[in-house]
Design an enzyme around this catalytic site. Structure first.
Site, PDB file in Angstrom:
ATOM      1  N   TYR A 137       0.843  -1.448   0.098  1.00  0.00           N
ATOM      2  CA  TYR A 137       0.064   0.155  -0.039  1.00  0.00           C
ATOM      3  C   TYR A 137       1.010   1.113  -0.148  1.00  0.00           C
ATOM      4  CZ  TYR A 137      -3.999   3.095   1.617  1.00  0.00           C
ATOM      5  OH  TYR A 137      -4.957   3.944   1.459  1.00  0.00           O
ATOM      6  N   ASP A 284       1.806  -5.256  16.025  1.00  0.00           N
ATOM      7  CA  ASP A 284       1.436  -3.841  16.319  1.00  0.00           C
ATOM      8  C   ASP A 284       1.262  -2.912  15.197  1.00  0.00           C
ATOM      9  OD1 ASP A 284       0.798  -3.782  18.993  1.00  0.00           O
ATOM     10  OD2 ASP A 284       2.943  -3.686  19.871  1.00  0.00           O
TER      11      ASP A 284
HETATM   12  N1  LIG Z   1      -9.243   5.986   6.372  1.00  0.00           N
HETATM   13  C1  LIG Z   1      -8.058   6.565   6.750  1.00  0.00           C
HETATM   14  O1  LIG Z   1      -7.810   6.357   7.974  1.00  0.00           O
HETATM   15  C2  LIG Z   1      -7.165   6.974   5.879  1.00  0.00           C
HETATM   16  C3  LIG Z   1      -6.236   7.719   6.238  1.00  0.00           C
HETATM   17  C4  LIG Z   1      -5.342   8.372   5.499  1.00  0.00           C
HETATM   18  C5  LIG Z   1      -5.471   8.345   4.111  1.00  0.00           C
HETATM   19  N2  LIG Z   1      -6.670   7.903   3.760  1.00  0.00           N
HETATM   20  C6  LIG Z   1      -6.718   8.020   2.052  1.00  0.00           C
HETATM   21  O2  LIG Z   1      -7.767   8.215   1.680  1.00  0.00           O
HETATM   22  C7  LIG Z   1      -8.266   7.428   0.692  1.00  0.00           C
HETATM   23  C8  LIG Z   1      -9.659   6.811   0.882  1.00  0.00           C
HETATM   24  O3  LIG Z   1      -9.481   5.952   1.807  1.00  0.00           O
HETATM   25  P1  LIG Z   1     -10.881   5.805   2.768  1.00  0.00           P
HETATM   26  O4  LIG Z   1     -10.568   5.292   3.943  1.00  0.00           O
HETATM   27  O5  LIG Z   1     -12.143   6.970   2.384  1.00  0.00           O
HETATM   28  O6  LIG Z   1     -11.362   4.611   1.928  1.00  0.00           O
HETATM   29  P2  LIG Z   1     -12.779   3.834   1.832  1.00  0.00           P
HETATM   30  O7  LIG Z   1     -13.642   4.140   2.680  1.00  0.00           O
HETATM   31  O8  LIG Z   1     -12.492   2.339   1.513  1.00  0.00           O
HETATM   32  O9  LIG Z   1     -13.509   4.446   0.290  1.00  0.00           O
HETATM   33  C9  LIG Z   1     -12.810   3.747  -0.971  1.00  0.00           C
HETATM   34  C10 LIG Z   1     -13.609   4.455  -1.785  1.00  0.00           C
HETATM   35  O10 LIG Z   1     -12.687   4.082  -2.976  1.00  0.00           O
HETATM   36  C11 LIG Z   1     -13.684   3.621  -4.000  1.00  0.00           C
HETATM   37  N3  LIG Z   1     -13.031   2.658  -4.903  1.00  0.00           N
HETATM   38  C12 LIG Z   1     -12.365   1.606  -4.485  1.00  0.00           C
HETATM   39  N4  LIG Z   1     -11.929   0.953  -5.687  1.00  0.00           N
HETATM   40  C13 LIG Z   1     -12.553   1.499  -6.693  1.00  0.00           C
HETATM   41  C14 LIG Z   1     -12.525   1.227  -8.132  1.00  0.00           C
HETATM   42  N5  LIG Z   1     -11.761   0.129  -8.588  1.00  0.00           N
HETATM   43  N6  LIG Z   1     -13.194   1.975  -8.949  1.00  0.00           N
HETATM   44  C15 LIG Z   1     -13.977   2.913  -8.462  1.00  0.00           C
HETATM   45  N7  LIG Z   1     -13.882   3.288  -7.192  1.00  0.00           N
HETATM   46  C16 LIG Z   1     -13.233   2.560  -6.020  1.00  0.00           C
HETATM   47  C17 LIG Z   1     -14.857   2.941  -3.289  1.00  0.00           C
HETATM   48  O11 LIG Z   1     -16.119   2.971  -4.171  1.00  0.00           O
HETATM   49  P3  LIG Z   1     -17.402   2.381  -3.797  1.00  0.00           P
HETATM   50  O12 LIG Z   1     -18.146   2.931  -2.507  1.00  0.00           O
HETATM   51  O13 LIG Z   1     -18.211   2.759  -4.887  1.00  0.00           O
HETATM   52  O14 LIG Z   1     -17.097   1.063  -3.728  1.00  0.00           O
HETATM   53  C18 LIG Z   1     -14.972   4.038  -2.158  1.00  0.00           C
HETATM   54  O15 LIG Z   1     -15.779   4.964  -2.487  1.00  0.00           O
HETATM   55  C19 LIG Z   1      -7.120   6.713   0.242  1.00  0.00           C
HETATM   56  O16 LIG Z   1      -6.371   6.755  -0.848  1.00  0.00           O
HETATM   57  C20 LIG Z   1      -6.398   6.390   1.665  1.00  0.00           C
HETATM   58  O17 LIG Z   1      -5.239   6.147   1.348  1.00  0.00           O
HETATM   59  C21 LIG Z   1      -7.297   7.230   4.321  1.00  0.00           C
END
Ligand SMILES: NC(=O)c1ccc[n+]([C@@H]2O[C@H](COP(=O)([O-])OP(=O)(O)OC[C@H]3O[C@@H](n4cnc5c(N)ncnc54)[C@H](OP(=O)(O)O)[C@@H]3O)[C@@H](O)[C@H]2O)c1
Length: 327
Positions: A137, A284
């Site tokens: 990742y 961890d």
């Molecule tokens: N969550 C955290 O703690 C965190 C922290 C730092 C950075 N981030 C970053 O924020 C970003 C989003 O993370 P998140 O936590 O919001 O993830 P998430 O809740 O799992 O959401 C991921 C989104 O990506 C879409 N997606 C995944 N695969 C796809 C594909 N093949 N085609 C089109 N859409 C796709 C999903 O669409 P559907 O809903 O339609 O399935 C969903 O809307 C990532 O880059 C992550 O690294 C997250």
């Protein structure tokens, strides 16, 4: 960025993307381009090309990714690198081809070395080995940063990577296998409470420290970045050959807690009265991940949602979405 600028939020139903969409709508941006994964698979190059050619968005928030916690990273390493590389390669390249004015790619704090000096500054990128549990990742994310940087240099694009710390908030993934730490704790404690369990066993020692950021605070920061006047935005994405700096900016609260402290707070919010046991045979992850967000603060942004308030809201969201009637 005017209120009718066509703005594409990729991943608008996810934790980060839904918060960015709320923030944009809250500020009056009405011309949003939104596609679910079933409408548009971003790992399909031809489909992504067709979308950009037809819709011609001017601003892009890239919040679509295959994301998840330690267990998901451990179970699906091939998907974590393959899907993320495909999504970001397709979106970043098509954004350039179609003349997107600005793109904000969401990175993650795992891009920094496992034993990084704390707090972690943008300049710590690529200064040491990464944490093994999320290698695929992190390497995909680093490739995305490098893409933004390379396109800015070669094609004079304005592509920036924002690096938020651990997020939590409405619309989180509460699945125990694929979810992140706060959401997984909410679910574990809630199920233990309603099941009358005497204790809950959590992974690891509880000793690592984590900085938690509410997704709405992150979204305000992302929108504020896209709203910056050109001169200020260009300072973040400019690539001065004399002092090369990746187009990268951290978004964090500036305070962290041990996983044990976080678990205690979630237990309190959920109202579980039993004990917490720690399974130290489980990994961890990185010992500490505190971001230095001084560049973001210097732009006038500061987080507004205190952890306990945010956790209370997240628990209400969990109850509403997954367990209606079990309050
Ligand atoms: N969550 C955290 O703690 C965190 C922290 C730092 C950075 N981030 C970053 O924020 C970003 C989003 O993370 P998140 O936590 O919001 O993830 P998430 O809740 O799992 O959401 C991921 C989104 O990506 C879409 N997606 C995944 N695969 C796809 C594909 N093949 N085609 C089109 N859409 C796709 C999903 O669409 P559907 O809903 O339609 O399935 C969903 O809307 C990532 O880059 C992550 O690294 C997250």
């Amino acid at each position: 960025m005017s209120r009718d600028t066509k703005t594409y939020v990729a991943g608008h139903r996810g934790l980060a993307g839904s918060a960015i969409t709320r923030a944009l709508k809250g500020r009056g941006y009405g011309n949003l381009l939104l596609r679910t994964r079933s409408e548009l698979d971003l790992s399909d190059r031809a489909a992504v090309r067709a979308l950009f050619a037809k819709e011609r968005p001017e601003y892009v928030f890239l919040a679509a990714a295959k994301a998840g916690g330690i267990l998901a990273n451990k179970t699906y390493p091939a998907e974590f690198i393959h899907v993320n590389l495909a999504i970001q390669t397709n979106v970043i390249d098509e954004a350039w081809r179609s003349g997107v004015k600005r793109l904000l790619f969401l990175g993650a704090s795992c891009i920094y070395p496992r034993d990084c000096p704390q707090p972690m500054r943008e300049s710590h990128l690529l200064t040491g080995p990464l944490e093994f549990t999320n290698h695929p990742y992190a390497i995909a994310k680093i490739a995305g940063i490098e893409m933004c940087w390379s396109y800015n240099r070669q094609y004079a694009t304005r592509f920036l990577t924002a690096v938020p710390n651990n997020l939590y908030g409405p619309g989180d993934n509460y699945d125990l296998e694929s979810g992140h730490v706060a959401a997984a704790f909410i679910r574990r404690f809630h199920e233990a409470k309603v099941g009358g369990a005497k204790s809950v066993t959590l992974w690891g020692t509880g000793k690592p420290r984590r900085e938690m950021l509410h997704s709405d605070d992150m979204a305000e920061a992302c929108v504020a970045l896209m709203e910056l006047p050109d001169a200020k935005f260009d300072k973040l994405v400019a690539s001065d050959p004399a002092s090369p700096q990746p187009p990268l900016i951290n978004i964090g609260r500036g305070e962290d807690y041990t996983i044990k402290e976080l678990a205690d707070r979630v237990r309190e919010v959920v109202g579980f009265r039993g004990e917490i046991q720690w399974d130290s045979t489980k990994p961890d992850g990185t010992p500490r991940k505190l971001l230095d967000a001084s560049r973001m603060s210097a732009l006038g942004w500061s987080p507004r949602i205190a952890l306990d308030d945010g956790l209370r809201g997240a628990y209400q969201d969990f109850l509403t979405r997954l367990h209606p009637g079990k309050r």
